[in-house]
Design a protein around this motif. Structure first.
Motif, mmCIF file in Angstrom:
data_model
loop_
_atom_site.group_PDB
_atom_site.id
_atom_site.type_symbol
_atom_site.label_atom_id
_atom_site.label_comp_id
_atom_site.label_asym_id
_atom_site.label_seq_id
_atom_site.Cartn_x
_atom_site.Cartn_y
_atom_site.Cartn_z
ATOM 1 N N ASN A 150 44.158 49.934 11.081
ATOM 2 C CA ASN A 150 44.696 51.290 11.253
ATOM 3 C C ASN A 150 44.691 52.098 9.964
ATOM 4 O O ASN A 150 44.471 53.311 9.979
ATOM 5 C CB ASN A 150 46.117 51.227 11.817
ATOM 6 N N ASN A 151 44.952 51.442 8.848
ATOM 7 C CA ASN A 151 44.922 52.147 7.564
ATOM 8 C C ASN A 151 43.650 51.821 6.789
ATOM 9 O O ASN A 151 43.631 51.860 5.556
ATOM 10 C CB ASN A 151 46.152 51.783 6.723
ATOM 11 N N GLY A 152 42.595 51.484 7.514
ATOM 12 C CA GLY A 152 41.336 51.118 6.894
ATOM 13 C C GLY A 152 40.487 52.319 6.519
ATOM 14 O O GLY A 152 40.871 53.475 6.676
ATOM 15 N N VAL A 153 39.287 52.008 6.043
ATOM 16 C CA VAL A 153 38.382 53.041 5.530
ATOM 17 C C VAL A 153 37.984 54.024 6.618
ATOM 18 O O VAL A 153 38.002 55.247 6.409
ATOM 19 C CB VAL A 153 37.136 52.380 4.916
ATOM 20 N N ILE A 154 37.626 53.527 7.800
ATOM 21 C CA ILE A 154 37.133 54.407 8.867
ATOM 22 C C ILE A 154 38.216 55.374 9.316
ATOM 23 O O ILE A 154 37.985 56.595 9.412
ATOM 24 C CB ILE A 154 36.610 53.571 10.046
ATOM 25 N N ASN A 155 39.407 54.876 9.600
ATOM 26 C CA ASN A 155 40.494 55.748 10.036
ATOM 27 C C ASN A 155 40.899 56.745 8.947
ATOM 28 O O ASN A 155 41.195 57.913 9.240
ATOM 29 C CB ASN A 155 41.709 54.918 10.452
ATOM 30 N N ASN A 156 40.905 56.312 7.695
ATOM 31 C CA ASN A 156 41.267 57.216 6.607
ATOM 32 C C ASN A 156 40.253 58.347 6.473
ATOM 33 O O ASN A 156 40.632 59.506 6.222
ATOM 34 C CB ASN A 156 41.377 56.440 5.294
ATOM 35 N N ILE A 157 38.977 58.036 6.622
ATOM 36 C CA ILE A 157 37.946 59.078 6.520
ATOM 37 C C ILE A 157 38.081 60.071 7.673
ATOM 38 O O ILE A 157 38.024 61.297 7.471
ATOM 39 C CB ILE A 157 36.546 58.438 6.503
ATOM 40 N N LEU A 158 38.260 59.548 8.893
ATOM 41 C CA LEU A 158 38.388 60.440 10.049
ATOM 42 C C LEU A 158 39.620 61.322 9.947
ATOM 43 O O LEU A 158 39.592 62.513 10.296
ATOM 44 C CB LEU A 158 38.431 59.610 11.336
ATOM 45 N N MET A 159 40.703 60.763 9.449
ATOM 46 C CA MET A 159 41.937 61.557 9.320
ATOM 47 C C MET A 159 41.814 62.575 8.195
ATOM 48 O O MET A 159 42.325 63.703 8.304
ATOM 49 C CB MET A 159 43.126 60.622 9.079
ATOM 50 N N SER A 160 41.148 62.213 7.109
ATOM 51 C CA SER A 160 40.975 63.168 6.011
ATOM 52 C C SER A 160 40.061 64.321 6.406
ATOM 53 O O SER A 160 40.205 65.436 5.891
ATOM 54 C CB SER A 160 40.404 62.452 4.784
ATOM 55 N N GLY A 162 40.094 65.563 9.364
ATOM 56 C CA GLY A 162 40.798 66.288 10.403
ATOM 57 C C GLY A 162 40.276 66.033 11.804
ATOM 58 O O GLY A 162 40.630 66.758 12.742
ATOM 59 N N LEU A 163 39.452 64.993 11.969
ATOM 60 C CA LEU A 163 38.898 64.695 13.293
ATOM 61 C C LEU A 163 39.917 64.012 14.195
ATOM 62 O O LEU A 163 39.844 64.130 15.423
ATOM 63 C CB LEU A 163 37.644 63.826 13.145
ATOM 64 N N ILE A 164 40.852 63.295 13.609
ATOM 65 C CA ILE A 164 41.906 62.637 14.387
ATOM 66 C C ILE A 164 43.231 62.847 13.675
ATOM 67 O O ILE A 164 43.281 63.076 12.447
ATOM 68 C CB ILE A 164 41.635 61.118 14.546
ATOM 69 N N GLN A 165 44.322 62.795 14.436
ATOM 70 C CA GLN A 165 45.656 62.946 13.863
ATOM 71 C C GLN A 165 46.329 61.600 13.615
ATOM 72 O O GLN A 165 47.053 61.433 12.635
ATOM 73 C CB GLN A 165 46.526 63.798 14.804
ATOM 74 N N ASP A 166 46.096 60.667 14.528
ATOM 75 C CA ASP A 166 46.678 59.331 14.423
ATOM 76 C C ASP A 166 45.557 58.302 14.323
ATOM 77 O O ASP A 166 44.458 58.511 14.844
ATOM 78 C CB ASP A 166 47.555 59.027 15.640
ATOM 79 N N PRO A 167 45.818 57.169 13.665
ATOM 80 C CA PRO A 167 44.782 56.137 13.547
ATOM 81 C C PRO A 167 44.339 55.622 14.918
ATOM 82 O O PRO A 167 45.134 55.517 15.849
ATOM 83 C CB PRO A 167 45.467 55.033 12.737
#
Length: 304
Positions: A150-160, A162-167
């Motif tokens: 959930n706090n990995g590279v892929i989720n962090n990139i997507l959240m940064s 703005g593509l997703i709000q939650d992991p």
């Protein structure tokens, strides 16, 4: 006398040649016996035994000076009646089949591109395929674990971005399991396909083009049928080890991705039930023998 001596020398030389040939042929059979058949027989023997405290009972007992064979089929009967094992075997076969199909879909275009690349580039492409093997298999699977949490590279990139709000929950799911399986076994599909496609006679495609066949139609009617041996070889190299995979389901899969390799581990080391674990292994080997028989059948037909 001279003719008899010559015949004796020829006969002696032939005997030496035959003995040497038998020796060369016998060496791989000897290693197969030691490294494959004997361990399989030991596992089969344990599966037919009973667990006594920390030891496995013997199959042969002596009574009144006569040997008595005591076979215990309780483990096999339990496997046949417990729905958990049915579901686990089917789940293992399903994930292995899905891995094989996805690997084939990805690997075929890549192998085709490698086979059609200039000769001086092909060794570099082969090296890139083999490059992951220079790193430990366990480390590569752990790397995917750090990418998919959930706090990995892929989720962090997507959240940064703005593509997703939650992991996105990717770890411990069938998705993470399939990602690890496809990533790990993809080279085993690419290499046989490349070896087969690189030997394809281009004159067939040239003749098809001269007769007005479109490139797409020539691909399906000529290239794909002629690469059947590579497709089957690659599929077997992926499917057979994927059925009994343990490390990837353990590290990337969750409770919903139970596979027979994890059940085997639990029976051996958690439950300490060696006969049951051995019976599970024997049944798994029997399941794997079917695709191996299909592979040998097609190999024999391709050589005929």
């Amino acid at each position: 006398m001279k003719n008899i001596s010559i015949r004796n020398n020829i006969s002696s030389a032939l005997r030496k040649l035959i003995d040497g040939r038998h020796f060369v042929i016998g060496v791989p059979y000897f290693w197969f016996l030691i490294l494959a058949l004997v361990p399989l027989l030991i596992v089969l023997k344990i599966s037919l035994s009973e667990m006594e405290s920390t030891e496995v009972s013997s199959l042969i007992e002596w009574a009144n000076g006569w040997p008595t064979v005591k076979l215990n089929f309780a483990s096999y009967m339990f496997i046949a009646t417990d729905a958990l094992y049915y579901q686990t075997y089917l789940s293992s076969l399903r994930y292995a089949l899905m891995t094989t199909v996805i690997c084939l879909i990805i690997a075929y275009p890549f192998a085709y591109f490698m086979a059609r690349s200039p000769k001086h580039i092909q060794p570099t492409l082969l090296m890139l395929i083999m490059l992951p093997f220079w790193t430990s298999f366990l480390l590569r699977i752990y790397a995917w674990k750090t990418l998919l949490v959930n706090n990995g590279v892929i989720n962090n990139i997507l959240m940064s971005l703005g593509l997703i709000q939650d992991p996105i929950a990717m770890m411990n799911t069938p998705f993470s399991l399939m990602v690890g399986m496809v990533y790990s076994y993809l080279p085993f599909m690419i290499l046989p396909l490349y070896a087969n496609l690189s030997k394809l006679d281009m004159r067939y495609l040239e003749a098809a083009a001269d007769l007005g066949t479109s490139p797409f139609k020539a691909f399906w009617l000529i290239t794909v049928p002629l690469s059947k041996a590579g497709i089957i070889a690659g599929s077997m190299l992926v499917f057979i080890p994927a059925v009994g995979e343990y490390v990837i389901p353990e590290l990337l899969g969750g409770s919903d991705t139970l596979m027979i390799g994890r059940v085997l581990w639990d029976e051996f080391f958690s439950n300490n039930d060696w006969p049951m674990a051995s019976a599970v292994a024997v049944v798994m080997i029997l399941l794997i023998m079917l695709p191996m028989a299909i592979y040998n059948k097609y190999q024999a037909e391709s050589k005929a």
